[in-house]
Write a protein that holds these residues in place. Structure first.
Motif, short mmCIF file in Angstrom:
data_model
loop_
_atom_site.label_atom_id
_atom_site.label_comp_id
_atom_site.label_asym_id
_atom_site.label_seq_id
_atom_site.Cartn_x
_atom_site.Cartn_y
_atom_site.Cartn_z
N GLY A 286 20.21 10.19 12.96
CA GLY A 286 20.76 9.71 14.23
C GLY A 286 20.75 10.73 15.36
N THR A 287 20.30 11.96 15.09
CA THR A 287 20.33 12.99 16.14
C THR A 287 18.90 13.49 16.42
N SER A 288 18.77 14.31 17.44
CA SER A 288 17.41 14.66 17.90
C SER A 288 16.74 15.76 17.08
N ARG A 289 17.50 16.56 16.38
CA ARG A 289 17.00 17.70 15.59
C ARG A 289 16.22 18.70 16.46
N LEU A 290 16.70 18.88 17.68
CA LEU A 290 16.02 19.79 18.61
C LEU A 290 16.69 21.16 18.70
N GLU B 297 21.13 4.52 19.93
CA GLU B 297 22.29 4.30 19.05
C GLU B 297 22.99 5.62 18.73
N TYR B 298 22.67 6.63 19.52
CA TYR B 298 23.19 7.98 19.26
C TYR B 298 24.72 8.00 19.18
N GLU B 299 25.34 7.27 20.08
CA GLU B 299 26.81 7.26 20.17
C GLU B 299 27.47 7.04 18.80
N ALA C 5 18.42 25.29 6.09
CA ALA C 5 18.83 26.20 7.15
C ALA C 5 19.44 25.42 8.32
N TYR C 6 20.04 24.31 8.02
CA TYR C 6 20.59 23.39 9.02
C TYR C 6 21.74 22.63 8.38
N ILE C 7 22.73 22.24 9.17
CA ILE C 7 23.76 21.30 8.70
C ILE C 7 24.00 20.30 9.82
N HIS C 8 24.20 19.06 9.44
CA HIS C 8 24.53 18.00 10.40
C HIS C 8 25.82 18.38 11.15
N ASN C 9 25.90 18.00 12.43
CA ASN C 9 27.05 18.43 13.24
C ASN C 9 28.40 18.01 12.66
N ARG C 10 28.53 16.75 12.25
CA ARG C 10 29.81 16.29 11.71
C ARG C 10 30.21 17.17 10.51
N VAL D 291 18.77 28.11 10.97
CA VAL D 291 17.54 28.30 11.74
C VAL D 291 17.83 28.14 13.24
N ASP D 292 18.88 27.38 13.56
CA ASP D 292 19.17 27.14 14.99
C ASP D 292 20.33 28.00 15.48
N HIS D 293 20.68 29.06 14.71
CA HIS D 293 21.85 29.85 15.14
C HIS D 293 21.69 30.27 16.60
C1 LIG Z 1 30.86 25.36 13.27
C2 LIG Z 1 29.71 24.92 14.15
C3 LIG Z 1 28.62 25.75 14.32
C4 LIG Z 1 27.55 25.37 15.15
N1 LIG Z 1 26.49 26.23 15.31
C5 LIG Z 1 25.48 25.89 16.14
C6 LIG Z 1 24.39 26.77 16.36
O1 LIG Z 1 24.33 27.87 15.82
N2 LIG Z 1 23.39 26.36 17.18
C7 LIG Z 1 23.41 25.15 17.80
O2 LIG Z 1 22.48 24.83 18.56
N3 LIG Z 1 24.45 24.30 17.64
C8 LIG Z 1 25.47 24.63 16.82
N4 LIG Z 1 26.51 23.75 16.64
C9 LIG Z 1 26.52 22.49 17.40
C10 LIG Z 1 25.82 21.30 16.68
O3 LIG Z 1 26.30 21.19 15.37
C11 LIG Z 1 24.29 21.43 16.66
O4 LIG Z 1 23.80 21.71 17.95
C12 LIG Z 1 23.64 20.13 16.19
O5 LIG Z 1 24.10 19.78 14.91
C13 LIG Z 1 22.12 20.32 16.14
O6 LIG Z 1 21.48 19.16 15.69
P1 LIG Z 1 20.67 18.26 16.72
O7 LIG Z 1 19.70 19.09 17.51
O8 LIG Z 1 20.11 17.12 15.97
O9 LIG Z 1 21.82 17.78 17.70
P2 LIG Z 1 21.91 16.58 18.74
O10 LIG Z 1 23.13 15.82 18.42
O11 LIG Z 1 20.64 15.84 18.82
O12 LIG Z 1 22.21 17.34 20.11
C14 LIG Z 1 21.18 17.77 21.00
C15 LIG Z 1 21.38 19.20 21.40
O13 LIG Z 1 22.60 19.34 22.11
C16 LIG Z 1 23.18 20.60 21.79
N5 LIG Z 1 24.46 20.36 21.12
C17 LIG Z 1 24.79 19.31 20.34
N6 LIG Z 1 26.07 19.42 19.93
C18 LIG Z 1 26.53 20.56 20.45
C19 LIG Z 1 27.79 21.22 20.39
N7 LIG Z 1 28.84 20.72 19.73
N8 LIG Z 1 27.93 22.41 21.04
C20 LIG Z 1 26.89 22.93 21.75
N9 LIG Z 1 25.69 22.34 21.83
C21 LIG Z 1 25.51 21.18 21.20
C22 LIG Z 1 22.23 21.31 20.85
O14 LIG Z 1 21.38 22.13 21.60
C23 LIG Z 1 21.48 20.14 20.23
O15 LIG Z 1 20.19 20.48 19.76
C24 LIG Z 1 27.59 24.12 15.81
C25 LIG Z 1 28.70 23.28 15.62
C26 LIG Z 1 29.74 23.67 14.79
C27 LIG Z 1 30.92 22.74 14.61
#
Ligand SMILES: Cc1cc2nc3c(=O)[nH]c(=O)nc-3n(C[C@H](O)[C@H](O)[C@H](O)COP(=O)(O)OP(=O)(O)OC[C@H]3O[C@@H](n4cnc5c(N)ncnc54)[C@H](O)[C@@H]3O)c2cc1C
Length: 466
Positions: A222-226, A210-212, A328-333, A362-364
């Motif tokens: 809803g995301t992988s947090r990887l 349901e990721y979409e 040390a994290y923020i949701h992508n949206r 933490v994921d910078h």
């Molecule tokens: C202003 C801003 C700053 C961000 N800074 C970072 C950062 O420092 N490090 C980082 O890994 N992601 C960053 N992102 C992209 C994204 O927000 C995170 O990767 C995501 O929120 C991590 O959560 P998740 O692992 O649950 O993501 P999921 O949605 O589960 O995605 C899986 C993986 O795909 C990659 N990914 C997902 N979205 C993006 C994207 N838009 N661009 C590039 N890769 C992506 C990441 O490696 C992520 O772990 C940033 C986005 C924005 C808008």
């Protein structure tokens, strides 16, 4: 005997350079490099130390260990090779400008000491330069890169080294304090390959289908947090893709298959930004797209501090900035929303936001963080058009309708009706003081700032008087 130099590949399985080094006898090493530490923050140092601890345990379980050094790798690696009688050093590529410059110095120091070195591409499926336009140039927009990435065959994962190949060697790990960092205020995810695999497995068992849709809602898991795992390489990208492919094989229905494809596309974005940074190392400090005139960003320490502290009076923005402090994290949206707010509502330079994220996340990841910021600031590769300005109130209403996410991080709004939260800027001062006396009034007027942002970009484009 070979040394394997761990950097952003803190795992034993699915590690290309380690697998190659382990065709002979191998001693794993990690070097704390002061130049890298200069760019780190407490959360990442703590996560790095926990990841190294887990890595060392993994080696011990296999009859090996981990050697730890401190200093300039161009001095430490020849020294360690000499001390342990290694004839070669193996490592995986890192694509930031800083890492590539350091690796060139390490190669030349090893050459001078007559020690071989072999390097491998590992952190991404397709190394920068592998997916190009028909003219052989790196892609400057994602869409074609993404299509080619999705279609291209993926390599299988690499097995961990055989215990017989591992040379025992063990050193104590430093503490954050030893490295000059405070303990982080934030609560961090568990580090190490096992924790990363647990996150991946539970995501692939359910949420990936349901990721979409679910990935857009910050209150839902809803995301992988990887992201921190992919940043530090506590799990290999080939292993991730194998689990995702297995989920696709089990998929029941087009919606699930589409969701899985959307997830793969995010992994492709990661590799796209990696290649953008590899070919444009200057984007760390400069706009990717050029404007005819300089963008006239405002300067306001007070506004920047309000944004950093989550005190802007825009609830979804404040929730995001407080999530950053707490986790040390923020949701992508919400990363998109807070970045848009800093650049288009406060009209402050994206570099101030990027620096703050670099300090706290933490994921910078230089490539992804920079790509995300430049997208939001309308200065990046596939950037948000300058005239399409996110409205933080409607974003909050759409993606956090019950204000569940907002209330998790902004307790001052706990007892406030979601409708009032989403129209906070429209309430009178008295109404606001009545429902949530401790929560601030909006620090700016979104409608006015939107107009100013568009005018600022039009001046930068040089079409102000057209
Ligand atoms: C202003 C801003 C700053 C961000 N800074 C970072 C950062 O420092 N490090 C980082 O890994 N992601 C960053 N992102 C992209 C994204 O927000 C995170 O990767 C995501 O929120 C991590 O959560 P998740 O692992 O649950 O993501 P999921 O949605 O589960 O995605 C899986 C993986 O795909 C990659 N990914 C997902 N979205 C993006 C994207 N838009 N661009 C590039 N890769 C992506 C990441 O490696 C992520 O772990 C940033 C986005 C924005 C808008």
């Amino acid at each position: 005997m070979r040394l394997h130099w761990h950097r952003r590949d803190l795992r034993v399985a699915d590690n290309r350079a380690l697998a190659a080094a382990a065709e002979g006898e191998v001693l794993p090493v990690f070097v704390f490099d002061p130049t890298v530490l200069d760019h780190a923050g407490p959360a990442r140092v703590a996560f790095l130390l926990d990841s190294l601890d887990a890595l060392r345990e993994d080696y011990r379980d296999r009859g090996g260990g981990l050697v730890v050094a401190h200093g300039d790798p161009a001095e430490e690696l020849p020294r360690l090779a000499d001390e342990h009688g290694a004839e070669a050093v193996f490592w995986n590529h890192d694509y930031t400008g800083l890492a590539r410059e350091r690796d060139r110095r390490v190669e030349s120091a090893l050459d001078d000491a007559d020690i071989d070195h072999e390097t491998f591409h590992d952190a991404v499926h397709h190394e920068p330069g592998a997916i190009t336009t028909n003219d052989g140039d790196p892609y400057a927009v994602f869409s074609y890169f993404g299509k080619k990435w999705l279609d291209r065959e993926k390599e299988s994962s690499y097995p961990p080294p055989n215990g017989d190949a591992l040379r025992a060697g063990d050193d104590d790990l430093p503490t954050s304090d030893d490295l000059g960092f405070d303990e982080p205020d934030a609560t961090l995810p568990e580090a190490g390959t096992e924790a990363a695999r647990d996150r991946l497995d539970s995501f692939c068992e359910a949420a990936i289908g349901e990721y979409e849709t679910e990935r857009e809602y910050p209150a839902r898991a809803g995301t992988s947090r990887l992201s921190q795992d992919l940043k530090y390489g506590t799990i290999g990208i080939r292993e991730v893709s194998e689990r995702v492919a297995e989920a696709a094989d089990r998929a029941d229905g087009d919606d699930v298959r589409e969701s899985i494809e959307t997830y793969r596309e995010e992994l492709a974005w990661r590799e796209f930004y990696t290649q953008v940074l590899r070919y444009n190392p200057e984007v760390v400090t400069e706009n990717y797209s050029s404007y005819e005139n300089p963008i006239e960003w405002r300067e306001s320490d007070d506004d920047l501090d309000a944004w950093k502290d989550g005190e802007t009076g825009y609830p979804i923005v404040d929730a995001g900035m407080r999530q950053l402090h707490e986790e040390a994290y923020i949701h992508n949206r919400v990363r998109m929303i807070v970045a848009a707010f800093l650049t288009k509502d406060l009209l402050l330079d994206w570099r101030a936001g990027y620096d703050h994220f670099r300090e706290l996340l933490v994921d910078h990841d230089t490539a992804n963080d920079n790509g995300g910021w430049q997208w939001a600031a309308s200065t990046g590769t596939d950037a948000q058009p300058y005239f399409r300005v996110f409205n933080p109130m409607t974003q909050g209403e759409r993606y956090d309708p019950d204000a569940e996410y907002i209330k998790t991080y902004v307790p001052e709004l706990d007892d406030v009706d979601p409708d009032d939260i989403h129209s906070w800027h429209e309430l009178s001062e008295d109404e606001r003081a009545d429902v949530a006396p401790d929560y601030p009034d909006p620090i700016c007027d979104h409608g006015e700032r939107r107009e100013e942002a568009i005018a600022m970009f039009e001046r930068a484009r040089g079409d102000e008087d057209d």
